[in-house]
Enzyme design. Structure first.
Site, mmCIF file in Angstrom:
data_model
loop_
_atom_site.group_PDB
_atom_site.id
_atom_site.type_symbol
_atom_site.label_atom_id
_atom_site.label_comp_id
_atom_site.label_asym_id
_atom_site.label_seq_id
_atom_site.Cartn_x
_atom_site.Cartn_y
_atom_site.Cartn_z
ATOM 1 N N GLN A 272 -0.721 11.243 17.594
ATOM 2 C CA GLN A 272 -2.137 10.932 16.809
ATOM 3 C C GLN A 272 -2.635 9.309 17.594
ATOM 4 O OE1 GLN A 272 -0.271 10.354 13.049
ATOM 5 N NE2 GLN A 272 -1.444 8.536 12.962
ATOM 6 N N GLY B 299 0.779 -1.348 -0.079
ATOM 7 C CA GLY B 299 -0.146 0.145 -0.067
ATOM 8 C C GLY B 299 0.836 1.197 -0.122
ATOM 9 N N HIS B 300 1.926 1.245 0.816
ATOM 10 C CA HIS B 300 2.891 2.328 1.049
ATOM 11 C C HIS B 300 3.491 2.379 -0.480
ATOM 12 C CE1 HIS B 300 2.584 1.130 5.433
ATOM 13 N NE2 HIS B 300 2.323 2.546 5.318
HETATM 14 P P1 AMP Z 1 0.652 4.762 7.627
HETATM 15 O O1 AMP Z 1 1.852 4.111 7.586
HETATM 16 O O2 AMP Z 1 -0.425 3.724 8.214
HETATM 17 O O3 AMP Z 1 0.395 6.041 8.362
HETATM 18 O O4 AMP Z 1 0.234 5.148 6.320
HETATM 19 C C1 AMP Z 1 0.894 5.833 5.485
HETATM 20 C C2 AMP Z 1 -0.014 6.168 4.007
HETATM 21 O O5 AMP Z 1 -0.170 4.941 3.421
HETATM 22 C C3 AMP Z 1 -1.248 6.646 4.364
HETATM 23 O O6 AMP Z 1 -1.753 7.726 3.411
HETATM 24 C C4 AMP Z 1 -2.227 5.544 4.286
HETATM 25 O O7 AMP Z 1 -3.387 5.889 3.713
HETATM 26 C C5 AMP Z 1 -1.556 4.923 3.198
HETATM 27 N N1 AMP Z 1 -1.841 3.436 2.947
HETATM 28 C C6 AMP Z 1 -1.905 2.659 4.138
HETATM 29 N N2 AMP Z 1 -2.407 1.424 3.745
HETATM 30 C C7 AMP Z 1 -2.612 1.508 2.573
HETATM 31 C C8 AMP Z 1 -3.248 0.642 1.471
HETATM 32 N N3 AMP Z 1 -3.603 -0.604 1.963
HETATM 33 N N4 AMP Z 1 -3.678 1.143 0.386
HETATM 34 C C9 AMP Z 1 -3.128 2.370 -0.087
HETATM 35 N N5 AMP Z 1 -2.719 3.314 0.627
HETATM 36 C C10 AMP Z 1 -2.212 2.848 2.027
#
Ligand code: AMP
Length: 273
Positions: free
Chosen positions: A48, A23-24
């Site tokens: 947060q 996803g990242h």
């Molecule tokens: P996080 O590390 O959880 O704060 O996420 C960092 C970024 O990655 C944020 O913009 C999330 O929305 C994005 N993100 C996390 N999981 C996914 C996913 N499965 N698909 C797309 N973007 C993601």
């Protein structure tokens, strides 16, 4: 960053909390496609997390993250310490607080169950924006409410940054990828599919002509309840205001947060007819 900007380079920025997955990386790839320089930040932002949330045990896999980013061609990795972001005496926070009846952005859904969460997100993202000075910033639709909060923030504070919202990347069986999925034990991992199934089942029902949102929501809740340990919320909402909808409209978002074991998972789907 200032120097790169002056030389006319386009900067794309991907803020993360690390424990990276596909996803990242999809955000990183989009940033690389659309910009000359890609900056990624890894910062597990204490502001947060609620006092009883998983800040301490949030997965930290820095060496692996760094390798993944290097391979993906990221130019700059920014990984500040909590002390650097919140030095002693730090006392300014960014709060997004629309009038309650106009918008559910701040105090409904995740804003309701995680008080202070979006304040922490908005504060750190504002700081990271100032530090990274990007032209474009990449966020995942997986955290839909967060993206809407940041859109509001960019607008309200006149930030000259384009928000790029990218689609949710899923595992083969539909589960939205998340750093928190690694908390799931094998039996929980199977139950976790219920979120995806309930959302997409609801979308199918709408596409096949059903319009009674109340009924559809109750059916989804009943189905979810069979698999998850607790439903935090499951709402059909307006994609702009995030206020719950009583009546069908052409564009809607369905959002859910559920506990599977001790792990809180979120997911959502946009429905457009
Ligand atoms: P996080 O590390 O959880 O704060 O996420 C960092 C970024 O990655 C944020 O913009 C999330 O929305 C994005 N993100 C996390 N999981 C996914 C996913 N499965 N698909 C797309 N973007 C993601």
């Amino acid at each position: 960053m200032e120097r790169l900007r002056r030389r006319g380079r386009r900067l794309g920025f991907v803020p993360t909390m690390g424990a990276l997955h596909e996803g990242h990386l999809s955000l990183v790839r989009a940033a690389a496609r659309e910009n000359d320089v890609v900056v990624v930040s890894i910062f597990v932002n204490p502001a947060q997390f609620g006092p009883r949330e998983d800040f301490k045990k949030y997965p930290r896999t820095f060496a692996r993250d760094r390798r993944m980013l290097k391979k993906a061609g990221v130019n700059y990795l920014f990984f500040p310490s909590a002390q650097a972001i919140y030095p002693e005496g730090f006392s300014t926070f960014v709060e997004i607080k629309p009038a309650a009846k106009q918008s559910g952005l701040f105090d409904l859904l995740c804003g309701k169950s995680r008080p202070g969460h979006f304040r922490g997100v908005a504060t750190v993202v504002t700081k990271l924006f100032h530090l990274a000075k990007p032209h474009r910033a990449y966020f995942g639709a997986k955290d839909y409410q967060q993206a809407m909060v940041i859109r509001r923030l960019i607008q309200d504070l006149d930030l000259d940054i384009a928000l790029r919202l990218m689609p949710t990347v899923r595992e083969k069986d539909g589960l939205a990828m998340s750093s928190r999925n690694r908390y799931l034990r094998p039996a929980d991992r199977i139950r976790a599919r219920a979120l995806f199934r309930a959302l997409f089942q609801l979308r199918r029902q709408i596409r096949s002509g059903r319009r009674n949102l109340r009924e559809l929501r109750l059916e989804a809740l009943a189905e979810l309840r069979r698999y998850v340990d607790r439903i935090d919320y499951f709402e059909i909402a307006d994609p702009e205001t995030l206020l719950p909808l009583r009546k069908f409209q052409r564009r809607m978002v369905v959002l859910t947060a559920c506990f599977v074991g001790k792990t809180r998972l979120i997911d959502n789907v946009i429905i457009q007819i």
